[in-house]
Design a protein around this motif. Structure first.
Motif, PDB file in Angstrom:
ATOM      1  N   ALA A  22       0.728  -1.051   0.109  1.00 17.28           N
ATOM      2  CA  ALA A  22      -0.084   0.043  -0.085  1.00 17.28           C
ATOM      3  C   ALA A  22       0.814   1.256  -0.092  1.00 17.28           C
ATOM      4  CB  ALA A  22      -0.817  -0.083   1.391  1.00 17.28           C
ATOM      5  N   LYS A  23       1.902   1.396   0.622  1.00 19.45           N
ATOM      6  CA  LYS A  23       2.798   2.400   0.855  1.00 19.45           C
ATOM      7  C   LYS A  23       3.337   3.015  -0.478  1.00 19.45           C
ATOM      8  CE  LYS A  23       4.323   1.967   5.383  1.00 19.45           C
ATOM      9  NZ  LYS A  23       5.732   1.848   6.535  1.00 19.45           N
ATOM     10  N   LEU A  24       3.575   2.010  -1.661  1.00 20.72           N
ATOM     11  CA  LEU A  24       4.043   2.360  -2.810  1.00 20.72           C
ATOM     12  C   LEU A  24       2.772   3.306  -3.541  1.00 20.72           C
ATOM     13  CD1 LEU A  24       5.507  -1.115  -4.086  1.00 20.72           C
ATOM     14  CD2 LEU A  24       6.637   1.275  -3.209  1.00 20.72           C
ATOM     15  N   TRP A  25       1.501   2.994  -3.450  1.00 17.75           N
ATOM     16  CA  TRP A  25       0.423   3.414  -3.971  1.00 17.75           C
ATOM     17  C   TRP A  25       0.271   4.873  -3.484  1.00 17.75           C
ATOM     18  CZ3 TRP A  25      -1.894   1.783  -8.230  1.00 17.75           C
ATOM     19  CH2 TRP A  25      -1.699   0.299  -8.529  1.00 17.75           C
ATOM     20  N   MET A  26       0.443   4.998  -2.206  1.00 17.85           N
ATOM     21  CA  MET A  26       0.466   6.281  -1.404  1.00 17.85           C
ATOM     22  C   MET A  26       1.450   7.223  -1.984  1.00 17.85           C
ATOM     23  SD  MET A  26      -1.160   5.333   2.438  1.00 17.85           S
ATOM     24  CE  MET A  26       0.081   4.130   2.651  1.00 17.85           C
ATOM     25  N   MET A  27       2.711   6.740  -2.133  1.00 21.27           N
ATOM     26  CA  MET A  27       3.769   7.464  -2.466  1.00 21.27           C
ATOM     27  C   MET A  27       3.595   8.118  -3.909  1.00 21.27           C
ATOM     28  SD  MET A  27       7.146   5.344  -0.909  1.00 21.27           S
ATOM     29  CE  MET A  27       8.060   6.446  -1.578  1.00 21.27           C
ATOM     30  N   ARG A  28       3.110   7.165  -4.859  1.00 24.06           N
ATOM     31  CA  ARG A  28       2.748   7.445  -6.189  1.00 24.06           C
ATOM     32  C   ARG A  28       1.770   8.515  -6.231  1.00 24.06           C
ATOM     33  NH1 ARG A  28       2.753   9.175 -10.300  1.00 24.06           N
ATOM     34  NH2 ARG A  28       2.821   8.349 -12.264  1.00 24.06           N
ATOM     35  N   GLY A  29       0.700   8.402  -5.384  1.00 22.70           N
ATOM     36  CA  GLY A  29      -0.426   9.611  -5.242  1.00 22.70           C
ATOM     37  C   GLY A  29       0.031  10.884  -4.958  1.00 22.70           C
ATOM     38  N   GLN A  30       1.104  10.922  -3.825  1.00 16.93           N
ATOM     39  CA  GLN A  30       1.697  12.051  -3.217  1.00 16.93           C
ATOM     40  C   GLN A  30       2.418  12.647  -4.281  1.00 16.93           C
ATOM     41  OE1 GLN A  30       3.584  10.722   0.481  1.00 16.93           O
ATOM     42  NE2 GLN A  30       1.662  10.232   1.445  1.00 16.93           N
ATOM     43  N   ILE A  31       3.274  12.037  -5.022  1.00 14.15           N
ATOM     44  CA  ILE A  31       4.105  12.744  -6.028  1.00 14.15           C
ATOM     45  C   ILE A  31       3.209  13.213  -7.171  1.00 14.15           C
ATOM     46  CG2 ILE A  31       5.769  12.282  -7.855  1.00 14.15           C
ATOM     47  CD1 ILE A  31       7.030  10.023  -6.168  1.00 14.15           C
ATOM     48  N   ALA A  32       2.122  12.731  -7.506  1.00 11.38           N
ATOM     49  CA  ALA A  32       1.240  13.375  -8.425  1.00 11.38           C
ATOM     50  C   ALA A  32       0.682  14.530  -7.794  1.00 11.38           C
ATOM     51  CB  ALA A  32      -0.075  12.166  -8.943  1.00 11.38           C
ATOM     52  N   GLU A  33       0.090  14.227  -6.566  1.00  6.87           N
ATOM     53  CA  GLU A  33      -0.228  15.636  -5.869  1.00  6.87           C
ATOM     54  C   GLU A  33       0.648  16.742  -6.095  1.00  6.87           C
ATOM     55  OE1 GLU A  33      -1.805  14.566  -2.030  1.00  6.87           O
ATOM     56  OE2 GLU A  33      -3.033  13.227  -2.908  1.00  6.87           O
ATOM     57  N   GLN A  34       2.170  16.481  -5.873  1.00  7.52           N
ATOM     58  CA  GLN A  34       3.131  17.371  -5.503  1.00  7.52           C
ATOM     59  C   GLN A  34       3.204  18.158  -6.960  1.00  7.52           C
ATOM     60  OE1 GLN A  34       6.799  15.753  -4.211  1.00  7.52           O
ATOM     61  NE2 GLN A  34       7.752  17.730  -4.613  1.00  7.52           N
ATOM     62  N   GLU A  35       2.769  17.564  -7.958  1.00  9.33           N
ATOM     63  CA  GLU A  35       2.973  17.944  -9.084  1.00  9.33           C
ATOM     64  C   GLU A  35       1.598  18.665  -9.727  1.00  9.33           C
ATOM     65  OE1 GLU A  35       5.962  14.604 -11.312  1.00  9.33           O
ATOM     66  OE2 GLU A  35       3.627  14.582 -11.785  1.00  9.33           O
ATOM     67  N   ASN A  36       0.751  18.782  -8.747  1.00  5.84           N
ATOM     68  CA  ASN A  36      -0.841  19.292  -9.066  1.00  5.84           C
ATOM     69  C   ASN A  36      -1.485  18.459 -10.023  1.00  5.84           C
ATOM     70  OD1 ASN A  36      -0.004  21.469  -7.172  1.00  5.84           O
ATOM     71  ND2 ASN A  36       1.049  22.583  -8.671  1.00  5.84           N
ATOM     72  N   ASP A  37      -1.345  17.489 -10.092  1.00 11.60           N
ATOM     73  CA  ASP A  37      -2.038  16.643 -11.098  1.00 11.60           C
ATOM     74  C   ASP A  37      -3.077  15.687 -10.210  1.00 11.60           C
ATOM     75  OD1 ASP A  37      -3.245  15.164 -13.195  1.00 11.60           O
ATOM     76  OD2 ASP A  37      -1.146  14.179 -13.881  1.00 11.60           O
ATOM     77  N   GLU A  38      -4.262  16.217  -9.858  1.00  9.42           N
ATOM     78  CA  GLU A  38      -5.213  15.878  -8.889  1.00  9.42           C
ATOM     79  C   GLU A  38      -5.994  14.724  -9.531  1.00  9.42           C
ATOM     80  OE1 GLU A  38      -7.820  18.959  -7.807  1.00  9.42           O
ATOM     81  OE2 GLU A  38      -6.134  19.933  -6.720  1.00  9.42           O
ATOM     82  N   ASN A  39      -6.291  14.568 -10.916  1.00  6.73           N
ATOM     83  CA  ASN A  39      -6.938  13.505 -11.560  1.00  6.73           C
ATOM     84  C   ASN A  39      -6.056  12.405 -11.448  1.00  6.73           C
ATOM     85  OD1 ASN A  39      -9.182  15.396 -11.856  1.00  6.73           O
ATOM     86  ND2 ASN A  39      -8.245  16.088 -13.872  1.00  6.73           N
ATOM     87  N   THR A  40      -4.935  12.778 -11.641  1.00  5.24           N
ATOM     88  CA  THR A  40      -3.951  11.038 -11.675  1.00  5.24           C
ATOM     89  C   THR A  40      -3.854  10.867 -10.410  1.00  5.24           C
ATOM     90  OG1 THR A  40      -2.702  12.212 -13.641  1.00  5.24           O
ATOM     91  CG2 THR A  40      -1.570  10.475 -12.366  1.00  5.24           C
ATOM     92  N   ALA A  41      -3.549  11.489  -9.373  1.00  8.72           N
ATOM     93  CA  ALA A  41      -3.680  11.201  -8.072  1.00  8.72           C
ATOM     94  C   ALA A  41      -4.992  10.441  -7.542  1.00  8.72           C
ATOM     95  CB  ALA A  41      -3.313  12.305  -7.038  1.00  8.72           C
ATOM     96  N   ARG A  42      -6.143  11.026  -7.888  1.00  6.43           N
ATOM     97  CA  ARG A  42      -7.269  10.510  -7.472  1.00  6.43           C
ATOM     98  C   ARG A  42      -7.401   8.968  -8.327  1.00  6.43           C
ATOM     99  NH1 ARG A  42     -10.166  14.167  -8.928  1.00  6.43           N
ATOM    100  NH2 ARG A  42     -10.185  15.179  -7.162  1.00  6.43           N
ATOM    101  N   ASP A  43      -7.051   9.056  -9.423  1.00 10.57           N
ATOM    102  CA  ASP A  43      -7.109   7.787 -10.197  1.00 10.57           C
ATOM    103  C   ASP A  43      -6.318   6.700  -9.507  1.00 10.57           C
ATOM    104  OD1 ASP A  43      -8.836   8.627 -11.733  1.00 10.57           O
ATOM    105  OD2 ASP A  43      -7.457   9.297 -13.427  1.00 10.57           O
ATOM    106  N   ILE A  44      -4.828   7.062  -8.979  1.00  9.78           N
ATOM    107  CA  ILE A  44      -4.205   6.031  -8.213  1.00  9.78           C
ATOM    108  C   ILE A  44      -4.510   5.703  -7.050  1.00  9.78           C
ATOM    109  CG2 ILE A  44      -1.909   6.059  -7.346  1.00  9.78           C
ATOM    110  CD1 ILE A  44      -0.865   8.047  -9.569  1.00  9.78           C
ATOM    111  N   TYR A  45      -5.175   6.591  -6.255  1.00 10.09           N
ATOM    112  CA  TYR A  45      -5.585   6.007  -4.990  1.00 10.09           C
ATOM    113  C   TYR A  45      -6.753   5.136  -5.182  1.00 10.09           C
ATOM    114  CZ  TYR A  45      -3.157   9.950  -2.727  1.00 10.09           C
ATOM    115  OH  TYR A  45      -2.196  10.708  -2.068  1.00 10.09           O
TER     116      TYR A  45
END
Length: 798
Positions: A744-767
């Protein structure tokens, strides 16, 4: 039949009448038709009693008050039996049947009243009851009981027929030899079946079965109680007659009262009883009885006065009851010293009784008389000295010395009475002339002397008291090195069974820096004690080692530990016992003893990882960095597969600031454990903490190639993320999610990186994708909820 019964025709007739009466009543009861009880007409309109219909109180017997109680004949209980007779089995099986028919409440009462006392315990069969009757009865218990029951039935069936046949023969033989009265009247009972109703009615009723004493209770004389003296005195006052008037009666005419509220003097004079004389007479009778109970042959009284010696200090007569107790104690002790004047504790108790009541002179007189009667009792002389002032006490102790010149206590008391040291020395020297083998006197005199004179006195003391270890050791401390060795050798020859001499010899060698001889002396001492049949108490030797460490003799304490730490311990219990001993030494702040115990354990169990870890933790808590690193270097050499030892060694070097040494240690750890995740991560942490990021990247690349675990992949992506290399971090995370989609931590890290890039849709899809994977792999509702909560929080903050 009369000859078998043994009571003659009359007894046979009486027994027959009783039996016929009982059978007639039973016959009538069987013929009667049971009808519901009808109340008498006179009680119909009255109020019902409150106790009717309630159970009878405990212990109630109907008819006991009027004497209508039941009785038991010999026919009910059978003839008297001898110890070897066969018992009647009917009562046993009946009681057993009743016991098995109890309800659950009765079982609970039996469990509560179960006797688990030691007196109810048997070494073979255990307790009389079951220890686990109150526990749950599970299926495995039922299976075990079934197995045991089958075994018991199998064992019982082997000799069951022969045992039952033998028991039946014994019972039949016993019944033939000693038949019961019921069996003797069996023919008469069978003949009762032909008795008619008229014959039944002609049988006489049973009369009053009470004995003559109970029947004639009303004719017994009354019992009288003595009248008190106060009633007799008032009766004497009321019946007295007077023939003359005194002056006060003549003045007031005999009818007026001079003081209000009192009786007229003319009517108050009487002949009174002297109650004080009665009390004194009773005390005299008590003294006579105490004299009579004494043993006139041996002169020893049955009264034990030792209790008064310990209790008299707490006696403080403050009330009338306490004063009466003191008087009783005084009379008792007077009887003791009268019947047995040679009993010293009786005199001491009597004197202390007078002392606590404040009669010092009486106490002195009693104890002085006791010393005259018992001049050979040292306790009496010491008590007499205590009760006297200092000047008079010296005279008393002088007389005591003349009577008992061999008493050490009296000489010590005489020394204490002297105020000056020179006078004390004179008294002790005079005492040693009379008692040259007293260790206590020699020690008291040596304590008063200077070191030079004390050495001379101790030389003489060990000649007079060669079995005193304290005197030998004291002399060795005052001598030089060579003379001390000679003194200790003589002491070993005189007392070959004492360990303290060997320990002090080792301490002497250590004090003179002869460290090689310390271990040899201790080993020789243990062998010598075993040769002289002395038991080696390991716990006592360990305590001696702790005392040696506290006194500064480190080599001696280590030699003692090496010599006795393995004595009397089984091989399978050695590691646990030595670990416990080391912890005990640490609790007593004896760290060198604990270090010696760990060293001995590591010498014998060099390949045991737990022993090395325990020793390393001890050195880390109570040792130095150098000692810890030296121990860990040995540990990794003997246990190269123990990752924790490598990591502790590298961390110790790193905390000390020696980073190259830490790298070299981890390099050796890589060779010993090429696929160890912990070692790879420790090396990466070392490089990243020291800002060596390129080294850390190379290490992580090698780690991903050799041990590509989830933690290694996560640490690689995290390092790139910290270095702001987001593309590389996303690439590593995507590769990791392909290999480990359930982490699970890999998914959360991937989503946080997307949020850091201001890509909310990608972060939501990853979560959401991580949640779906979590449901698919079923690796925990908690992980799924964590991802959802994290995604919702991020969306809310946006």
């Amino acid at each position: 039949t009369a000859s078998h019964v043994g009571g003659g025709p009359n007894r046979l007739f009486r027994s027959s009448v009783v039996l016929l009466s009982l059978f007639r009543n039973q016959y009538k009861m069987q013929r009667l038709i049971p009808m519901p009880p009808q109340p008498p007409p006179m009680l119909v309109g009255r109020k019902r009693k409150s106790f009717l219909g309630q159970p009878a109180p405990l212990g109630y017997v109907p008819g006991l008050g009027r004497g209508a109680t039941g009785f038991t004949t010999r026919s009910d209980i059978g003839p008297a039996r001898e110890a070897g007779d066969v018992p009647d089995e009917r009562g046993y099986f009946q009681n057993k049947k009743q016991r098995t028919g109890k309800d659950n409440d009765g079982d609970k009462d039996d469990e509560e009243n179960e006797d688990l006392n030691d007196s109810n315990f048997d070494e073979f069969s255990g307790y009389g009851g079951s220890l686990f009757a109150s526990g749950p009865y599970e299926k495995d218990d039922e299976e075990a009981d079934a197995v045991y029951d089958s075994i018991d039935m199998r064992m019982d069936s082997k000799r069951k027929d022969r045992r039952e046949r033998k028991l039946k023969e014994e019972v039949e033989k016993y019944r033939m030899e000693r038949p019961k009265i019921q069996q003797q009247f069996s023919d008469l009972k069978r003949a009762l079946s032909n008795v008619s109703d008229e014959q039944w009615n002609c049988i006489p009723e049973v009369g009053d079965v009470r004995n003559k004493k109970q029947r004639n209770a009303a004719l017994r004389p009354d019992r009288y109680t003595p009248v008190p003296d106060s009633i007799l005195e008032r009766a004497a006052i009321s019946m007295a007659s007077h023939t003359s008037l005194d002056a006060k009666q003549q003045k007031y005419g005999g009818f007026q009262t001079p003081f209000s509220g009192t009786m007229t003097p003319g009517f108050a004079t009487s002949t009174r009883l002297d109650l004080n004389q009665i009390g004194e007479a009773r005390n005299s009778m008590l003294g006579i009885k105490l004299d009579q109970v004494s043993d006139s042959v041996s002169g020893q009284t049955v009264v034990d006065p030792k209790g008064y010696l310990t209790d008299l200090n707490s006696i403080t007569p403050q009330s009338t009851g306490d004063i009466n107790d003191v008087k009783k104690a005084r009379l008792l002790l007077k009887s003791v010293i009268t019947t047995n004047p040679k009993h010293g504790p009786g005199w001491i108790a009597a004197a202390r009784l007078e002392e606590v009541t404040g009669h010092m002179q009486a106490a002195k007189n009693i104890i002085t008389k006791g010393t005259e009667v018992c001049p050979n009792n040292e306790d009496l002389w010491l008590e007499a000295t205590r009760l006297q002032p200092v000047e008079q006490a010296k005279a008393v102790i002088a007389r005591a010395v003349s009577s008992l010149p061999q008493s050490v206590k009296i000489w010590i008391k005489a020394t204490e009475l002297e105020p000056e040291i020179s006078a004390k020395k004179k008294v002790l020297r005079k005492a040693l002339e009379n008692i040259p083998n007293s260790v206590r006197l020699w020690k008291a005199l040596v304590e008063l002397e200077e070191p030079a004179d004390a050495r001379i006195l101790l030389s003489r003391a060990v000649e007079c008291c060669p079995l005193s270890v304290e005197l030998w050791l004291a002399l060795a401390k005052l001598e030089t090195y060579e003379n001390a060795r000679r003194v200790l050798n003589k002491a070993r020859e005189s007392i070959p069974t004492d360990r303290q001499i060997w320990i002090h010899a080792a301490k002497l060698e250590e004090a003179n820096e002869n460290h090689l001889m310390v271990s040899k002396i201790i080993d020789r001492g243990v062998a010598s004690l075993l040769a002289n049949m002395v038991e080696i108490n390991r716990e006592q030797w360990v305590k001696d080692a702790e005392e040696c460490e506290l006194s500064g003799s480190v080599y001696t304490c280590q030699a003692i530990i090496r010599a006795v730490v393995g004595y009397g311990i089984d091989e399978e219990d050695q590691i646990d016992q030595w670990t416990e001993d080391a912890e005990s030494c640490v609790s007593h702040e004896a760290y060198e003893c604990a270090r010696a115990i760990y060293a001995h354990a590591l010498m014998k169990y060099s390949g045991n990882k737990s022993v090395w870890l325990a020793a390393a933790y001890f050195e880390r808590s109570h040792g130095t960095r150098e000692s810890l690193e030296a121990l860990l270097a040995k540990a990794v050499a003997h246990c190269p597969k123990a990752e924790v030892l490598w990591l502790m060694s590298a961390k110790s070097k790193w905390l000390a600031g020696d980073v190259p040494s830490a790298r070299s240690i981890l390099a050796l750890a890589f060779k010993a454990n090429p696929n160890s995740e912990e070692i790879w991560l420790a090396a990466v942490k070392l490089e990243s903490e020291n800002n060596e990021y390129e080294r850390a990247r190379r290490l992580l690349e090698r780690a991903r190639a050799s041990a590509g675990t989830t933690r290694v992949m996560m640490k690689s992506a995290k390092l790139e993320w910290q270095l702001n290399n987001l593309e590389m971090a996303k690439t590593l995370l995507d590769e990791s999610l392909v290999k480990y989609p359930d982490f699970a931590k890999l998914w959360m890290m991937r989503g946080q990186i997307a949020e850091q890039e201001n890509d909310e849709n990608t972060a939501r899809d990853i979560y959401l994708q991580g949640v779906s994977v979590a449901v698919r792999y079923k690796y925990g509702l908690l992980v799924m909820c964590t991802i959802l909560v994290h995604a919702l929080m991020e969306s809310t903050m946006r």
